[in-house]
Scaffold this active site. Structure first.
Site, PDB file in Angstrom:
ATOM      1  N   THR A  96      -7.389  -4.945  -3.110  1.00  0.00           N
ATOM      2  CA  THR A  96      -6.541  -3.788  -2.826  1.00  0.00           C
ATOM      3  C   THR A  96      -6.453  -3.651  -1.313  1.00  0.00           C
ATOM      4  O   THR A  96      -7.468  -3.450  -0.639  1.00  0.00           O
ATOM      5  CB  THR A  96      -7.134  -2.510  -3.447  1.00  0.00           C
ATOM      6  N   LYS A 171      -0.666   0.236  -6.914  1.00  0.00           N
ATOM      7  CA  LYS A 171      -2.086   0.594  -6.966  1.00  0.00           C
ATOM      8  C   LYS A 171      -2.317   1.946  -6.292  1.00  0.00           C
ATOM      9  O   LYS A 171      -3.127   2.761  -6.752  1.00  0.00           O
ATOM     10  CB  LYS A 171      -2.924  -0.505  -6.290  1.00  0.00           C
ATOM     11  N   LYS A 239     -10.997   4.119   0.837  1.00  0.00           N
ATOM     12  CA  LYS A 239     -10.190   3.018   1.385  1.00  0.00           C
ATOM     13  C   LYS A 239      -8.786   3.047   0.777  1.00  0.00           C
ATOM     14  O   LYS A 239      -7.774   3.002   1.491  1.00  0.00           O
ATOM     15  CB  LYS A 239     -10.874   1.675   1.070  1.00  0.00           C
TER      16      LYS A 239
END
Lengths: 288, 288
Positions: A96, A171, A239
């Site tokens: 990711t 995502k 993150k």
């Protein structure tokens, strides 16, 4: 097919294992060599001393590492995968990352006649181990078609969502949803407990209706018991939300709740809870 | 059994109908008499000119009206139900009210040897029509046991959650969860659309995992199409969140996201969107 897998963390290790078990010729690379040796011993594949060595002659190179810098290092760095990847090979990044990095890798690949897919996953360690991941993909339809049968070694669902970067953006959409669900569930469970209700009983009854969510079904009982030592670490959530907030700032997209929840996660992280599951949002409310 | 049903709105009308269809002797009251006449004609029950007349001789009196003031009026007011309710009868309030009012009614009932349950429902108009409501209940176990078979005429799930007021508190827990889920989903869909993704495709893939929710499954496609003219009106959501926020203020329970979402709902309401479904939260983001 000759495959390369770079990054043998809790996700990559079993994912690479599924590829090997499906009969592919798999060469792995991991920063800590012992892990690569253990993998090669467990699954009978080979391992290489550098990403470049692992990528050499591979038809498809998979990457699954920690963050943007890690991806840059194993792809663009000295002895990075790109230095040894042949024309017409396919590079698939399961990390990711920012959408920006996905587009940057894609440009670099185009210049070398390499195909690229950004392909972040969801489903966690259990999904990786059971071959039940969901994969959100950005790239060209033809590349996707070529790789899809291989991805199905560890995915229960894959979907091409647009050009390079689209997997990463999807995502982010996923993580924004989770931020709202978990904060709502945290305030709700904390409210139930402080109001003297049996929170488990309340969740049982409301989980049949419009308040239902995966998080309610899979996290409420541990939230009620104050257990967070498992699951998806909020270090990683910070993150991921950071990528979403950066995109939002850049493109003037309002994300007020996401911003609020991100600040809560950072507060928990600062207090040493970075490895806790994302459902630890409730701990901030408990203290007040 | 001889039953009374007070309040024939979109919920009460079919709920009272289920009681009659189950063979009970049902007398209804509604502020607008025409609605009561229509109900009596449709289901073959009787109607009364005042709550007191409807409650006369009833074994169980059900109330399902709009807000705290409406409940006070039909229970405590002149010709209110309590003035005519006999000892040992049971009063069941299906209205979503403050926990304070539930406790107040309970005290008044105790003084008259009447049993009371606060029993707010979820499941919406469709749940009421299909007899598939979820009912969260506060009160005494014996009272609950006596009424449960009757509630099952229109419920798929009922649960006693504690003493008087507990049903209302549980309903607040439900609405707090929904506030978080819907705000997260709104920011996520808006983010997807503004990032150039096909939001339907993204939702399809992420709805298999940790971001899944009832709201995602039942509201995302209409949110993507900007359709809000149905469902659970945000006017009602503002009422319900107000009860939760009042409880929070009173008992020092932190509800930061709930407070934020409540302010968004009020902004939409102020701009004329009060009848829209709660998923209309996304319209505020669309404008920015």
């Amino acid at each position: 097919m000759k495959l390369s897998f770079i990054g043998l963390g809790v996700m990559g290790y079993p994912m690479a294992g599924h590829l090997k078990k499906a009969g592919h010729d798999v060469c792995v690379y991991n920063r800590t060599t012992e892990k690569a040796q253990a993998w090669a011993k467990e699954y009978g594949g080979s391992y290489a001393p550098t990403p470049a060595d692992a990528a050499q002659n591979a038809d498809v190179i998979f990457v699954c590492v920690g963050n943007d810098d890690d991806v840059r290092s194993v792809i663009f760095g000295e002895n990075g995968a790109l230095s040894a990847t042949g024309a017409n090979a396919i590079l698939v990044d399961h990390t990711t990352t920012s959408a920006l990095l996905a587009r940057e890798i894609n440009e670099a690949c185009i210049a070398k006649d390499i195909k690229f897919l950004d392909a972040p996953v969801s489903g966690g360690q259990a999904g990786a181990e059971n071959g039940a991941l969901t994969i959100m993909i950005g790239g060209e339809p033809e590349t996707y078609s070529n790789v899809e049968p291989i991805l199905n070694c560890y995915a229960k669902k894959t979907k091409l969502l647009g050009p390079a970067g689209s997997g990463q953006l999807a995502k982010m959409v996923n993580q924004i949803c989770i931020a709202g669900v978990v904060q709502g569930l945290s305030e709700a469970i904390n409210f139930a407990q402080r109001s003297g209700l049996d929170a488990d009983a309340v969740i049982e009854v409301i989980s049949k209706g419009a308040a239902q969510s995966w998080q309610m079904e899979n996290r409420s009982s541990t939230m009620i018991k104050n257990e967070f030592d498992f699951g998806f670490a909020l270090d990683w959530m910070i993150k991921d939300l950071g990528f979403a907030l950066d995109e939002g700032d850049k493109n003037n997209i309002a994300l007020p709740m996401t911003k609020l929840v991100d600040s809560y996660y950072k507060e928990i992280q600062k207090n040493g809870g970075g490895r806790w599951d994302t459902s630890a949002l409730i701990t901030l409310l408990n203290k007040k």
